[in-house]
Design a protein around this motif. Structure first.
Motif: not given
Length: 59
Positions: A43-44, A46-48, A50-52
């Motif tokens: 999950v982290g 995927i979040g990273y 998305i932010v990138c």
């Protein structure tokens, strides 16, 4: 059903769950910890990503 009957049913169900549940052994606990850690990493990640992608696109 009134509130008292609902509460009594909840208590009865909770007692039944506690009666049949058991403490996990060491191997089971370690497997659960590994799976949970893997889930956090996925999950982290995927979040990273998305932010990138948001920074690259300029959002």
């Amino acid at each position: 059903m009134n509130v008292q009957e609902d509460f009594n049913k909840f208590i009865k169900d909770a007692k039944r769950v506690l009666k049949v549940s058991r403490k996990p052994d060491k191997d089971e606990y370690i497997d659960l910890a590994k799976i949970s850690a893997l889930g956090v990493v996925v999950v982290g990640g995927i979040g990273y990503i998305i932010v990138c992608l948001g920074h690259v696109i300029g959002l």
